[in-house]
Design a protein around this motif. Structure first.
Motif, PDB file in Angstrom:
ATOM      1  N   THR B  88       0.820  -1.006  -0.138  1.00  0.00           N
ATOM      2  CA  THR B  88      -0.075   0.049  -0.106  1.00  0.00           C
ATOM      3  C   THR B  88       0.831   1.296  -0.159  1.00  0.00           C
ATOM      4  OG1 THR B  88      -0.074  -0.196   2.537  1.00  0.00           O
ATOM      5  CG2 THR B  88      -1.974  -1.135   1.151  1.00  0.00           C
ATOM      6  N   MET B  89       0.359   2.328  -0.584  1.00  0.00           N
ATOM      7  CA  MET B  89       1.171   3.451  -0.596  1.00  0.00           C
ATOM      8  C   MET B  89       1.992   3.631  -2.052  1.00  0.00           C
ATOM      9  SD  MET B  89      -0.135   5.509   1.723  1.00  0.00           S
ATOM     10  CE  MET B  89      -0.369   5.571   3.631  1.00  0.00           C
ATOM     11  N   THR B  90       1.953   2.341  -2.482  1.00  0.00           N
ATOM     12  CA  THR B  90       2.944   2.388  -3.833  1.00  0.00           C
ATOM     13  C   THR B  90       1.995   2.472  -4.998  1.00  0.00           C
ATOM     14  OG1 THR B  90       3.047  -0.094  -3.719  1.00  0.00           O
ATOM     15  CG2 THR B  90       5.071   1.342  -2.986  1.00  0.00           C
ATOM     16  N   PRO B  91       2.524   3.215  -6.136  1.00  0.00           N
ATOM     17  CA  PRO B  91       1.570   3.119  -7.365  1.00  0.00           C
ATOM     18  C   PRO B  91       1.535   1.904  -8.237  1.00  0.00           C
ATOM     19  CG  PRO B  91       3.696   4.036  -7.549  1.00  0.00           C
ATOM     20  CD  PRO B  91       3.846   3.956  -6.146  1.00  0.00           C
ATOM     21  N   ARG B  92       0.126   1.890  -8.674  1.00  0.00           N
ATOM     22  CA  ARG B  92       0.235   0.504  -9.533  1.00  0.00           C
ATOM     23  C   ARG B  92      -0.060   0.930 -11.060  1.00  0.00           C
ATOM     24  NH1 ARG B  92      -3.912  -3.383 -11.833  1.00  0.00           N
ATOM     25  NH2 ARG B  92      -4.565  -1.289 -12.573  1.00  0.00           N
ATOM     26  N   PHE B  93       0.667   0.617 -11.958  1.00  0.00           N
ATOM     27  CA  PHE B  93       0.412   1.104 -13.210  1.00  0.00           C
ATOM     28  C   PHE B  93      -0.779   0.107 -14.075  1.00  0.00           C
ATOM     29  CE2 PHE B  93       3.433   4.505 -12.977  1.00  0.00           C
ATOM     30  CZ  PHE B  93       4.246   4.120 -11.833  1.00  0.00           C
ATOM     31  N   PRO B 115       5.014   8.416 -15.337  1.00  0.00           N
ATOM     32  CA  PRO B 115       5.645   8.524 -14.275  1.00  0.00           C
ATOM     33  C   PRO B 115       6.280   7.406 -13.571  1.00  0.00           C
ATOM     34  CG  PRO B 115       3.106   8.316 -14.307  1.00  0.00           C
ATOM     35  CD  PRO B 115       3.712   8.687 -15.804  1.00  0.00           C
ATOM     36  N   TYR B 118       8.326   6.785  -6.750  1.00  0.00           N
ATOM     37  CA  TYR B 118       9.521   7.309  -5.766  1.00  0.00           C
ATOM     38  C   TYR B 118      10.332   6.201  -5.382  1.00  0.00           C
ATOM     39  CZ  TYR B 118       7.974  12.341  -5.643  1.00  0.00           C
ATOM     40  OH  TYR B 118       7.939  13.546  -6.092  1.00  0.00           O
ATOM     41  N   ARG B 121      13.991   5.500  -5.815  1.00  0.00           N
ATOM     42  CA  ARG B 121      15.150   6.611  -5.240  1.00  0.00           C
ATOM     43  C   ARG B 121      15.913   5.779  -4.128  1.00  0.00           C
ATOM     44  NH1 ARG B 121      15.862  11.736  -6.947  1.00  0.00           N
ATOM     45  NH2 ARG B 121      13.843  12.816  -7.843  1.00  0.00           N
ATOM     46  N   ARG B 122      15.244   4.908  -3.635  1.00  0.00           N
ATOM     47  CA  ARG B 122      16.071   4.019  -2.627  1.00  0.00           C
ATOM     48  C   ARG B 122      17.441   3.472  -3.193  1.00  0.00           C
ATOM     49  NH1 ARG B 122      12.846  -0.667  -0.006  1.00  0.00           N
ATOM     50  NH2 ARG B 122      11.331   1.112   0.180  1.00  0.00           N
ATOM     51  N   ASN B 136       8.689  12.576 -14.482  1.00  0.00           N
ATOM     52  CA  ASN B 136       7.547  12.751 -13.530  1.00  0.00           C
ATOM     53  C   ASN B 136       7.811  11.677 -12.415  1.00  0.00           C
ATOM     54  OD1 ASN B 136       6.289  14.717 -14.809  1.00  0.00           O
ATOM     55  ND2 ASN B 136       4.753  13.249 -15.900  1.00  0.00           N
ATOM     56  N   VAL B 138       5.934   9.589  -9.243  1.00  0.00           N
ATOM     57  CA  VAL B 138       4.493   9.396  -8.509  1.00  0.00           C
ATOM     58  C   VAL B 138       4.853   8.914  -7.089  1.00  0.00           C
ATOM     59  CG1 VAL B 138       2.531   7.997  -8.445  1.00  0.00           C
ATOM     60  CG2 VAL B 138       3.377   8.801 -10.587  1.00  0.00           C
TER      61      VAL B 138
END
Lengths: 246, 138
Positions: B88-93, B115, B118, B121-122, B136, B138
């Motif tokens: 949860t909190m991660t985008p699903r394309f 997009p 994020y 970036r880890r 972009n 997301v």
């Protein structure tokens, strides 16, 4: 009254009573978030009581606005990997699921021709702000069919300004009938199991009829599936109002 | 009026005949190249497919490297988004997105319009060049 001719006076019907129903209407329509209602089962209600206390604690600190499926929301979450440590996403709410502290809602938007959906947890401490940009109920409670609809129905401007709400009582229902991409879809939305009213089906008549084969008209009369939440809701509303006044 | 005809061109998401929704990326999944490289964008009669996933399990999630077969060539690529719902909190394309990459990690294209989550970036060290060309997030 003095009778003029000795005959009884003409019958005057009594004046109609004017009923002022304002207060009771407000109490009925007061919104109770669906995740407060415990699911039907055999678990101890103590568990749900403790969860509700935690949910109320969170709501005191952070304002979770009233929203339904079909509203356009902007959510800012704390993200360690984002610039400025915060991340804003705008989208239409397709689905609200889960009960208690694990309640989630899915926001969908189409950015640069790419459909993106994010499932947020309502009570997650990572969420910083939830703004309601557009208040609009739709004909269905589950808008998953927007994945198979034309992308124009899921695109919302990221810099949309919040639409001001006129009355404090009515939430407008958008009776939009959505046009779909050609089949195959991810689910067979024409079947009566999904009971979708918000799609403009352009399928031929015989396909719509053959989809009705899977209808289960006995389901609505099944008494074992009934779950009457009115009394539970009253109790929970009382609890909420007491706790939030403290 | 009549239904939109699904064209079989490479650039659109709909390929000729479809199997069901492929969730995370594994061998033989059809994939969508998202950067502006010539290899990724020139039309070909076969969509780019994954041949190998560089992972202990054969299933690739966001941030995994895979081997693609494009236009008769083998190319490495980085997964930037898939249809499978993740944490949860991660985008699903809505499509399985991939960025073409060299063996040393340099991206082949120069711009990524779609997009990107994020969470990539880890691993800033490995993917810094890919994140630099992304527009972009997301």
């Amino acid at each position: 009254r003095v009778s003029s001719d000795g005959k009884p006076p003409k019958f005057q019907p009594p004046p109609k009573p004017v009923i002022i129903v304002r207060k009771t209407q407000k109490e009925e329509k007061r919104f109770l978030s669906p995740e407060f209602i415990p699911p039907r089962g055999r678990t101890d209600p103590l568990k749900y009581y403790i969860e509700r206390k935690d949910m109320i604690q969170r709501r005191k600190v952070f304002n979770i606005p009233e929203f339904y499926v079909g509203h356009v929301l902007a959510v800012t979450t704390a993200d360690p990997y984002a610039s400025d440590k915060s991340n804003r996403f705008v989208g239409i709410c397709i689905q609200r699921g889960g009960k208690g502290l694990g309640a989630t809602f899915v926001l969908r938007n189409v950015i640069e021709d790419q459909g993106v959906e994010i499932c947020y947890e309502l009570y997650s401490p990572r969420i910083q702000v939830i703004e309601v940009l557009k208040l609009e109920k739709r004909l269905d409670e589950n808008l998953m069919y927007l994945r198979d609809a034309l992308p124009e129905y899921s695109t919302f401007d990221v810099n949309m300004k919040p639409v001001p709400r006129m009355d404090h009582e009515e939430i407008p229902v958008n009776k939009l009938q959505v046009r779909m991409k050609p089949k195959p879809w991810s689910k067979r939305w024409e079947r009566p199991k999904y009971n979708i009213k918000g799609i403009k089906f352009e399928l031929p008549e015989h396909k719509m009829k053959s989809a009705q084969k899977w209808s289960q008209p006995w389901l609505e009369f099944d008494m074992l599936r009934e779950y009457d939440t009115s009394k539970i809701e009253e109790k929970i509303r009382k609890e909420l109002s007491e706790e939030l006044e403290k | 009026q009549g239904l939109l005809r699904r064209s079989v061109s490479h650039s659109l998401l709909s390929f000729g005949s479809t199997t069901g929704a492929c969730r995370a990326i594994q061998k033989l999944t059809r994939v969508r190249v998202v950067d502006n490289s010539t290899l990724g964008n020139t039309p070909y009669h076969r969509p780019p497919k994954c041949i190998h996933v560089y992972n202990k399990t054969g299933v690739g999630k966001v941030g995994d490297k895979i081997l693609l077969a494009i236009k008769g060539e083998k190319k490495k690529a980085l997964i930037v988004g898939h249809k499978m719902p993740g944490p949860t909190m991660t985008p699903r394309f809505d499509s399985n997105n991939v960025v073409l990459i060299e063996d040393n990690g340099n991206p082949i294209g120069t711009r990524i319009k779609t997009p990107i989550p994020y969470t990539l970036r880890r691993r800033e060290g490995e993917f810094s060049k890919v994140l630099a060309i992304a527009r972009n997030f997301v």
